[in-house]
Design a protein around this motif. Structure first.
Motif, PDB file in Angstrom:
ATOM      1  N   LEU A  36       0.831  -1.208   0.000  1.00  0.00           N
ATOM      2  CA  LEU A  36       0.000   0.000   0.000  1.00  0.00           C
ATOM      3  C   LEU A  36       0.864   1.255   0.000  1.00  0.00           C
ATOM      4  O   LEU A  36       0.558   2.221  -0.702  1.00  0.00           O
ATOM      5  CB  LEU A  36      -0.936   0.013   1.214  1.00  0.00           C
ATOM      6  N   ASP A  37       1.940   1.236   0.778  1.00  0.00           N
ATOM      7  CA  ASP A  37       2.850   2.389   0.796  1.00  0.00           C
ATOM      8  C   ASP A  37       3.426   2.655  -0.591  1.00  0.00           C
ATOM      9  O   ASP A  37       3.470   3.800  -1.046  1.00  0.00           O
ATOM     10  CB  ASP A  37       4.002   2.160   1.779  1.00  0.00           C
ATOM     11  N   ILE A  38       3.856   1.592  -1.259  1.00  0.00           N
ATOM     12  CA  ILE A  38       4.455   1.739  -2.592  1.00  0.00           C
ATOM     13  C   ILE A  38       3.427   2.242  -3.594  1.00  0.00           C
ATOM     14  O   ILE A  38       3.691   3.176  -4.360  1.00  0.00           O
ATOM     15  CB  ILE A  38       5.089   0.405  -3.056  1.00  0.00           C
ATOM     16  N   VAL A  39       2.237   1.647  -3.583  1.00  0.00           N
ATOM     17  CA  VAL A  39       1.186   2.047  -4.525  1.00  0.00           C
ATOM     18  C   VAL A  39       0.751   3.490  -4.255  1.00  0.00           C
ATOM     19  O   VAL A  39       0.510   4.248  -5.192  1.00  0.00           O
ATOM     20  CB  VAL A  39      -0.006   1.069  -4.468  1.00  0.00           C
TER      21      VAL A  39
ATOM     22  N   TYR B  43      -3.793   1.405  -7.950  1.00  0.00           N
ATOM     23  CA  TYR B  43      -4.038   2.679  -7.291  1.00  0.00           C
ATOM     24  C   TYR B  43      -4.514   2.423  -5.863  1.00  0.00           C
ATOM     25  O   TYR B  43      -5.271   1.493  -5.603  1.00  0.00           O
ATOM     26  CB  TYR B  43      -5.095   3.492  -8.038  1.00  0.00           C
ATOM     27  N   PHE B  44      -4.082   3.273  -4.945  1.00  0.00           N
ATOM     28  CA  PHE B  44      -4.472   3.186  -3.540  1.00  0.00           C
ATOM     29  C   PHE B  44      -5.832   3.842  -3.345  1.00  0.00           C
ATOM     30  O   PHE B  44      -6.087   4.927  -3.872  1.00  0.00           O
ATOM     31  CB  PHE B  44      -3.411   3.885  -2.683  1.00  0.00           C
ATOM     32  N   ASN B  45      -6.706   3.192  -2.596  1.00  0.00           N
ATOM     33  CA  ASN B  45      -8.017   3.728  -2.269  1.00  0.00           C
ATOM     34  C   ASN B  45      -8.094   3.891  -0.747  1.00  0.00           C
ATOM     35  O   ASN B  45      -8.195   2.910  -0.016  1.00  0.00           O
ATOM     36  CB  ASN B  45      -9.121   2.792  -2.767  1.00  0.00           C
ATOM     37  N   ALA B  46      -8.032   5.106  -0.267  1.00  0.00           N
ATOM     38  CA  ALA B  46      -8.028   5.372   1.173  1.00  0.00           C
ATOM     39  C   ALA B  46      -9.427   5.367   1.792  1.00  0.00           C
ATOM     40  O   ALA B  46      -9.560   5.389   3.014  1.00  0.00           O
ATOM     41  CB  ALA B  46      -7.366   6.719   1.443  1.00  0.00           C
ATOM     42  N   ALA B  47     -10.463   5.301   0.987  1.00  0.00           N
ATOM     43  CA  ALA B  47     -11.832   5.418   1.499  1.00  0.00           C
ATOM     44  C   ALA B  47     -12.169   4.403   2.592  1.00  0.00           C
ATOM     45  O   ALA B  47     -12.751   4.790   3.615  1.00  0.00           O
ATOM     46  CB  ALA B  47     -12.833   5.331   0.359  1.00  0.00           C
ATOM     47  N   PRO B  48     -11.821   3.110   2.456  1.00  0.00           N
ATOM     48  CA  PRO B  48     -12.171   2.180   3.532  1.00  0.00           C
ATOM     49  C   PRO B  48     -11.497   2.521   4.866  1.00  0.00           C
ATOM     50  O   PRO B  48     -12.111   2.392   5.928  1.00  0.00           O
ATOM     51  CB  PRO B  48     -11.669   0.828   3.012  1.00  0.00           C
ATOM     52  N   ILE B  49     -10.272   2.993   4.819  1.00  0.00           N
ATOM     53  CA  ILE B  49      -9.568   3.370   6.048  1.00  0.00           C
ATOM     54  C   ILE B  49     -10.215   4.610   6.646  1.00  0.00           C
ATOM     55  O   ILE B  49     -10.412   4.706   7.862  1.00  0.00           O
ATOM     56  CB  ILE B  49      -8.069   3.600   5.765  1.00  0.00           C
TER      57      ILE B  49
ATOM     58  N   GLY C 124       4.107  -5.921 -12.141  1.00  0.00           N
ATOM     59  CA  GLY C 124       5.484  -6.391 -12.281  1.00  0.00           C
ATOM     60  C   GLY C 124       6.469  -5.514 -11.531  1.00  0.00           C
ATOM     61  O   GLY C 124       7.367  -6.005 -10.837  1.00  0.00           O
ATOM     62  N   ALA C 125       6.298  -4.211 -11.653  1.00  0.00           N
ATOM     63  CA  ALA C 125       7.182  -3.277 -10.952  1.00  0.00           C
ATOM     64  C   ALA C 125       7.001  -3.406  -9.443  1.00  0.00           C
ATOM     65  O   ALA C 125       7.985  -3.366  -8.686  1.00  0.00           O
ATOM     66  CB  ALA C 125       6.907  -1.847 -11.403  1.00  0.00           C
ATOM     67  N   LEU C 126       5.784  -3.586  -9.005  1.00  0.00           N
ATOM     68  CA  LEU C 126       5.527  -3.771  -7.575  1.00  0.00           C
ATOM     69  C   LEU C 126       6.157  -5.077  -7.094  1.00  0.00           C
ATOM     70  O   LEU C 126       6.823  -5.110  -6.063  1.00  0.00           O
ATOM     71  CB  LEU C 126       4.030  -3.771  -7.282  1.00  0.00           C
ATOM     72  N   ALA C 127       5.969  -6.138  -7.862  1.00  0.00           N
ATOM     73  CA  ALA C 127       6.508  -7.450  -7.481  1.00  0.00           C
ATOM     74  C   ALA C 127       8.026  -7.419  -7.366  1.00  0.00           C
ATOM     75  O   ALA C 127       8.601  -8.112  -6.522  1.00  0.00           O
ATOM     76  CB  ALA C 127       6.063  -8.514  -8.480  1.00  0.00           C
TER      77      ALA C 127
END
Length: 122
Positions: free
Chosen positions: A23-26, A73-79, A35-38
């Motif tokens: 999540l931090d990276i995204v 993409y990160f979705n902060a809405a649930p947090i 692939g880049a994340l992995a």
């Protein structure tokens, strides 16, 4: 309001250190490919995909297909919804209390400083 099942999924997703790192990276690199994340992890691509599935099930990651690439993409809405569940009705009260405490501490410090100066002749 977030329902209990959705909230449980968010807490489960956040419970694992690798998923929090993902999540931090995204968050820092919106649109990063899988692939880049992995490549940031010392585990197999399949393991990364399993973690991403948990994050997507919790709605913390949104993926978008772009040709053969999956952009993340990160979705902060649930947090944010979890945060609001416990803080909204109390936040104004506690913000006021913390501010009051701050002013009391500052006033006490100023009084003590003034008393010390009087006692030492400064």
């Amino acid at each position: 309001m977030i329902n209990t099942k959705d909230m449980d999924a968010v807490f489960q997703a956040l419970a694992h250190e690798s998923r929090r790192r993902m999540l931090d990276i995204v968050k820092e690199e919106p649109g990063i490919g899988v692939g880049a994340l992995a490549s940031e992890f010392d585990v197999s691509r399949i393991a990364v995909m399993k973690h991403l599935n948990v994050l997507e099930d919790a709605n913390l990651i949104i993926s978008e297909k772009d040709g053969r690439t999956r952009k993340l993409y990160f979705n902060a809405a649930p947090i944010q919804m979890i945060h609001e569940r416990w803080t909204t009705q109390y936040s104004a009260y506690w913000a006021g209390q913390v501010t009051r405490l701050k002013y009391l501490a500052e006033a006490r410090h100023e009084t003590e400083t003034a008393n010390k100066k009087k006692g030492t002749g400064k």
